[in-house]
Design a protein around this motif. Structure first.
Motif, PDB file in Angstrom:
ATOM      1  N   LEU A  21       0.838  -1.216   0.000  1.00  0.00           N
ATOM      2  CA  LEU A  21       0.000   0.000   0.000  1.00  0.00           C
ATOM      3  C   LEU A  21       0.865   1.256   0.000  1.00  0.00           C
ATOM      4  O   LEU A  21       0.563   2.266   0.669  1.00  0.00           O
ATOM      5  N   HIS A  22       1.950   1.192  -0.771  1.00  0.00           N
ATOM      6  CA  HIS A  22       2.864   2.333  -0.895  1.00  0.00           C
ATOM      7  C   HIS A  22       3.657   2.122  -2.186  1.00  0.00           C
ATOM      8  O   HIS A  22       4.349   1.105  -2.340  1.00  0.00           O
ATOM      9  N   PHE A  23       3.525   3.080  -3.130  1.00  0.00           N
ATOM     10  CA  PHE A  23       4.153   2.880  -4.435  1.00  0.00           C
ATOM     11  C   PHE A  23       5.675   2.797  -4.327  1.00  0.00           C
ATOM     12  O   PHE A  23       6.316   2.005  -5.027  1.00  0.00           O
ATOM     13  N   GLY A  24       6.277   3.609  -3.487  1.00  0.00           N
ATOM     14  CA  GLY A  24       7.730   3.593  -3.358  1.00  0.00           C
ATOM     15  C   GLY A  24       8.246   2.261  -2.835  1.00  0.00           C
ATOM     16  O   GLY A  24       9.195   1.678  -3.395  1.00  0.00           O
ATOM     17  N   ARG A  25       7.622   1.780  -1.759  1.00  0.00           N
ATOM     18  CA  ARG A  25       8.073   0.502  -1.193  1.00  0.00           C
ATOM     19  C   ARG A  25       7.811  -0.651  -2.159  1.00  0.00           C
ATOM     20  O   ARG A  25       8.622  -1.568  -2.299  1.00  0.00           O
ATOM     21  N   ALA A  26       6.660  -0.643  -2.828  1.00  0.00           N
ATOM     22  CA  ALA A  26       6.330  -1.712  -3.773  1.00  0.00           C
ATOM     23  C   ALA A  26       7.310  -1.717  -4.940  1.00  0.00           C
ATOM     24  O   ALA A  26       7.773  -2.776  -5.378  1.00  0.00           O
ATOM     25  N   ALA A  27       7.635  -0.521  -5.458  1.00  0.00           N
ATOM     26  CA  ALA A  27       8.575  -0.445  -6.578  1.00  0.00           C
ATOM     27  C   ALA A  27       9.951  -0.967  -6.163  1.00  0.00           C
ATOM     28  O   ALA A  27      10.609  -1.691  -6.919  1.00  0.00           O
ATOM     29  N   PRO A  51     -11.126   1.004 -11.066  1.00  0.00           N
ATOM     30  CA  PRO A  51      -9.910   1.231 -10.276  1.00  0.00           C
ATOM     31  C   PRO A  51      -9.731   0.110  -9.249  1.00  0.00           C
ATOM     32  O   PRO A  51     -10.693  -0.413  -8.689  1.00  0.00           O
ATOM     33  N   LEU A  52      -8.477  -0.235  -9.016  1.00  0.00           N
ATOM     34  CA  LEU A  52      -8.147  -1.248  -8.013  1.00  0.00           C
ATOM     35  C   LEU A  52      -7.617  -0.615  -6.738  1.00  0.00           C
ATOM     36  O   LEU A  52      -7.608  -1.271  -5.679  1.00  0.00           O
ATOM     37  N   PHE A  53      -7.173   0.642  -6.846  1.00  0.00           N
ATOM     38  CA  PHE A  53      -6.618   1.346  -5.685  1.00  0.00           C
ATOM     39  C   PHE A  53      -7.203   2.749  -5.621  1.00  0.00           C
ATOM     40  O   PHE A  53      -7.412   3.410  -6.648  1.00  0.00           O
ATOM     41  N   ASP A  54      -7.477   3.221  -4.399  1.00  0.00           N
ATOM     42  CA  ASP A  54      -7.749   4.633  -4.154  1.00  0.00           C
ATOM     43  C   ASP A  54      -6.413   5.302  -3.883  1.00  0.00           C
ATOM     44  O   ASP A  54      -5.638   4.841  -3.028  1.00  0.00           O
ATOM     45  N   ARG A  55      -6.150   6.356  -4.610  1.00  0.00           N
ATOM     46  CA  ARG A  55      -4.877   7.063  -4.462  1.00  0.00           C
ATOM     47  C   ARG A  55      -5.166   8.441  -3.888  1.00  0.00           C
ATOM     48  O   ARG A  55      -5.060   9.459  -4.563  1.00  0.00           O
ATOM     49  N   GLY A  56      -5.540   8.506  -2.665  1.00  0.00           N
ATOM     50  CA  GLY A  56      -5.899   9.762  -2.044  1.00  0.00           C
ATOM     51  C   GLY A  56      -4.750  10.346  -1.247  1.00  0.00           C
ATOM     52  O   GLY A  56      -3.659   9.777  -1.155  1.00  0.00           O
ATOM     53  N   GLY A  58      -4.552  10.494   1.785  1.00  0.00           N
ATOM     54  CA  GLY A  58      -4.296   9.673   2.967  1.00  0.00           C
ATOM     55  C   GLY A  58      -3.478   8.427   2.671  1.00  0.00           C
ATOM     56  O   GLY A  58      -3.206   7.635   3.576  1.00  0.00           O
ATOM     57  N   GLY A  59      -3.086   8.237   1.412  1.00  0.00           N
ATOM     58  CA  GLY A  59      -2.287   7.074   1.055  1.00  0.00           C
ATOM     59  C   GLY A  59      -3.003   6.201   0.049  1.00  0.00           C
ATOM     60  O   GLY A  59      -3.998   6.601  -0.570  1.00  0.00           O
ATOM     61  N   VAL A  60      -2.487   4.987  -0.113  1.00  0.00           N
ATOM     62  CA  VAL A  60      -3.015   4.040  -1.099  1.00  0.00           C
ATOM     63  C   VAL A  60      -3.874   3.014  -0.371  1.00  0.00           C
ATOM     64  O   VAL A  60      -3.477   2.485   0.682  1.00  0.00           O
ATOM     65  N   ALA A  61      -5.061   2.726  -0.915  1.00  0.00           N
ATOM     66  CA  ALA A  61      -5.947   1.722  -0.317  1.00  0.00           C
ATOM     67  C   ALA A  61      -6.616   0.936  -1.438  1.00  0.00           C
ATOM     68  O   ALA A  61      -6.830   1.453  -2.543  1.00  0.00           O
ATOM     69  N   LEU A  62      -6.927  -0.321  -1.158  1.00  0.00           N
ATOM     70  CA  LEU A  62      -7.632  -1.151  -2.128  1.00  0.00           C
ATOM     71  C   LEU A  62      -9.078  -0.710  -2.254  1.00  0.00           C
ATOM     72  O   LEU A  62      -9.743  -0.384  -1.250  1.00  0.00           O
TER      73      LEU A  62
END
Length: 298
Positions: A21-27, A51-56, A58-62
């Protein structure tokens, strides 16, 4: 067979991002930069249509669609991973069924050490062990019913087979314990000329049969065959019963029978060859691994 609609890299990227749930860590975990990760997710969302993720802020959420997809994606990746591991294991000869034929007397010599070493190294391979005399082993190898044979005196005119010598062992005279020659430390083959012989049928082991007959011929006589038996233990029992004598590979001494004497023969330079056999056109890793183990035993 139709190709999967969703490429595996997209599913992998999706599951890693769903876990982090974090683009940097996932990448970083995927070993790619963030823009390619974002592109993989967008392509997957285009295939899903939502959409599969909310990109608000407050962060990334499914999203609900993402939560629905995640278990199926994880199962698919786990099945692919298991399949790859199984394929590598089979391809490396670490799993499967190996069918081995062996001549009975080899249970007294090389067979236990070979099987013990192979089992320790390849514990997940199922061994199908079959006791067979030499000629039936070659027939079974030719027909594909066996993968490996362990036999005595392999023939010279069978180019479809490969043979690797494992052992060369001398012959001994097998006598009733009360026989006059049993009192000697070594028995000249020529002194067996008047004795009835117990011998294996030529059909089941022609090379070994002929080698024993040749030993007698070199001593000046043709053996008078009184009894025939396929197994060495049976031959020993017939000798024990006083029905004859025989010449046999020295490993027969490991069959302990009361009333039977085993003596060296003279001349004592004759040897019987034990070999592993396989089809030259069989490139199975199971066979290659067994041959490697046998090579270490020589």
């Amino acid at each position: 067979m139709s190709r999967p609609e969703v490429p595996l890299p997209q599913l992998h990227a999706f599951t890693v991002l769903a876990e982090e749930l974090h683009f940097g860590r996932a990448a970083a975990r995927l070993g790619i930069a963030q823009p390619p990760l974002s592109q993989q997710i967008r392509r997957l969302e285009e295939k899903v249509g939502h959409p599969l993720f909310d990109r608000g802020s407050g962060g990334v959420a499914l999203t609900a669609a993402g939560r629905e997809l995640l278990p199926a994606a994880q199962r698919a990746l786990a099945e692919i991973d298991a399949g790859l591991r199984a394929a590598r294991s089979v391809g490396g000869g670490e799993r499967g069924v190996l069918r081995i034929g062996f001549a009975a007397s080899l249970a007294l010599t090389v067979l236990p050490d070979v099987l013990r070493t192979y089992r320790r190294r390849f514990p997940d391979v199922e061994l199908d062990i079959r006791e067979m005399t030499s000629s039936p082993q070659l027939d079974a190898l030719r027909d594909g019913a066996l993968d490996i044979g362990l036999l005595r005196e392999p023939p010279h005119d069978t180019p479809e087979f490969g043979f690797r010598t494992v052992l060369r062992e001398p012959f001994v005279a097998v006598l009733p314990a009360g026989h006059p020659l049993a009192s000697r430390r070594a028995v000249p083959v020529a002194e067996l000329a008047d004795e009835p012989f117990v011998l294996l049928p030529r059909a089941v082991g022609p090379q070994l049969h002929d080698q024993i007959v040749d030993l007698c011929a070199q001593a000046g006589f043709t053996p008078r065959i009184a009894q025939r038996a396929v197994e060495w233990q049976t031959m020993g029992a017939l000798v024990q019963a006083g029905l004859g004598v025989t010449l046999a590979p020295a490993s027969i001494r490991r069959i302990h029978l009361d009333g039977v004497a085993y003596r060296r023969i003279t001349p004592g330079d004759a040897r019987t060859r034990v070999a592993v056999a396989w089809r030259r056109d069989d490139h199975s890793p199971l066979v290659a691994n067994l041959l490697s183990v046998v090579g270490e035993q020589v």
